[in-house]
Design a protein around this motif. Sequence first.
Motif, short mmCIF file in Angstrom:
data_model
loop_
_atom_site.label_atom_id
_atom_site.label_comp_id
_atom_site.label_asym_id
_atom_site.label_seq_id
_atom_site.Cartn_x
_atom_site.Cartn_y
_atom_site.Cartn_z
N ASP A 16 25.02 51.45 41.69
CA ASP A 16 24.53 51.52 43.07
C ASP A 16 25.44 50.81 44.06
O ASP A 16 25.06 50.58 45.20
CB ASP A 16 23.12 50.91 43.14
N ALA A 17 26.63 50.46 43.62
CA ALA A 17 27.53 49.67 44.47
C ALA A 17 28.38 50.57 45.36
O ALA A 17 28.90 51.60 44.92
CB ALA A 17 28.43 48.80 43.61
N ARG A 18 28.51 50.16 46.60
CA ARG A 18 29.42 50.82 47.53
C ARG A 18 30.62 49.93 47.85
O ARG A 18 31.72 50.42 48.08
CB ARG A 18 28.69 51.17 48.83
N VAL A 19 30.37 48.62 47.86
CA VAL A 19 31.42 47.65 48.14
C VAL A 19 31.46 46.63 47.01
O VAL A 19 30.44 45.99 46.71
CB VAL A 19 31.18 46.90 49.47
N ILE A 20 32.60 46.50 46.36
CA ILE A 20 32.72 45.51 45.30
C ILE A 20 33.84 44.53 45.64
O ILE A 20 34.75 44.85 46.42
CB ILE A 20 33.00 46.15 43.92
N GLY A 21 33.76 43.35 45.07
CA GLY A 21 34.81 42.36 45.24
C GLY A 21 35.37 41.99 43.89
O GLY A 21 34.66 42.00 42.89
N THR A 22 36.66 41.68 43.85
CA THR A 22 37.26 41.23 42.60
C THR A 22 38.20 40.06 42.85
O THR A 22 38.81 39.96 43.92
CB THR A 22 38.07 42.33 41.87
N THR A 23 38.31 39.22 41.85
CA THR A 23 39.36 38.22 41.81
C THR A 23 40.52 38.83 41.03
O THR A 23 40.55 40.04 40.80
CB THR A 23 38.87 36.94 41.10
N GLY A 24 41.45 38.00 40.60
CA GLY A 24 42.51 38.46 39.72
C GLY A 24 42.18 38.10 38.28
O GLY A 24 41.03 37.85 37.93
N GLY A 25 43.21 38.05 37.45
CA GLY A 25 43.01 37.76 36.03
C GLY A 25 43.18 39.00 35.19
O GLY A 25 43.00 40.13 35.68
N THR A 26 43.50 38.82 33.94
CA THR A 26 43.82 39.96 33.09
C THR A 26 42.61 40.84 32.77
O THR A 26 42.73 42.06 32.73
CB THR A 26 44.46 39.48 31.77
N THR A 27 41.45 40.24 32.55
CA THR A 27 40.27 41.05 32.24
C THR A 27 39.80 41.83 33.46
O THR A 27 39.46 43.01 33.36
CB THR A 27 39.13 40.16 31.71
N VAL A 28 39.80 41.19 34.61
CA VAL A 28 39.43 41.89 35.84
C VAL A 28 40.46 42.98 36.16
O VAL A 28 40.11 44.06 36.65
CB VAL A 28 39.30 40.91 37.02
N SER A 29 41.72 42.73 35.86
CA SER A 29 42.75 43.75 36.08
C SER A 29 42.51 44.97 35.19
O SER A 29 42.72 46.11 35.62
CB SER A 29 44.14 43.16 35.80
N GLU A 30 42.07 44.74 33.95
CA GLU A 30 41.72 45.86 33.08
C GLU A 30 40.56 46.65 33.67
O GLU A 30 40.53 47.88 33.63
CB GLU A 30 41.35 45.35 31.68
N PHE A 31 39.60 45.93 34.24
CA PHE A 31 38.46 46.59 34.90
C PHE A 31 38.95 47.43 36.08
O PHE A 31 38.50 48.57 36.27
CB PHE A 31 37.47 45.52 35.37
#
Length: 252
Positions: A91-106
């Motif tokens: 149900d997300a329209r706006v998401i936020g991310t940090t860095g890092g290898t696992t988040v980068s894979e995401f």
Amino acid sequence: MQRKERLRQMVAAIVGQGGVEVETLAKLFSVSAATVRRDLEVLEKQRLVTRTRGGATTHASFNDLPLSYKTEQDTLEKRHIAREALKFLADARVIGTTGGTTVSEFARLLMDRDGLTIVTNALNVATFLVANPRLRVFSAGGEVRSSSQETVGPTAESFMAGYNIDVAFIGVDGVDAAAGCTNYDPVGARVNAVLREQARVSVVLADASKIGRVALAQVCKMSDVDVLVTDSRASEIALASIRAQGCQVLTV
């Protein structure tokens, strides 16, 4: 073993023990002492280690492995974690991310998405996702951490504070029931904290090596995290303590 992998493992060994002798490294990697010395010279130039008489110690300015060294660690587990995290996009329209290898894979899994807005302080994530014209990508300014390719500092914090985020996907250096989510870099921890505060739902992505680890600066308490996604190698005792803080835990 290729040299790149040997260098990565050598850094991990030195960081893990604080210091290692040349002869010990030579036996560990089945190479000559001369080869170890050449490797240590390379790592010293990268400001990861300091050579000593007969060995090497962690460099005085070291606080985290560069992204290039961490990318190849636990790759399969990180990909599984990333895929599990996709369920929180429903149900997300706006998401936020940090860095890092696992988040980068995401982030790599978002390339086939339509109509999603991504707010990030990770330059590698922004650069990768901007190639998809169906996505809107907003990237924070500020000082760039060479180790993680993330922007940090007041500019990045103010940027993050200006957005209303549906779901934040956060990478951290440590996850502990008592200490909460922590980072080695206090300035980076603050940016992560602001992102979490702006999100309706916060999802921490952390492989098993991060569970039970406590880094220098707190990002948030475990009770402030909605979901932790990790892998099945994590200690069940540690995960039970995290669940007791009110955080949902998913293992893959």
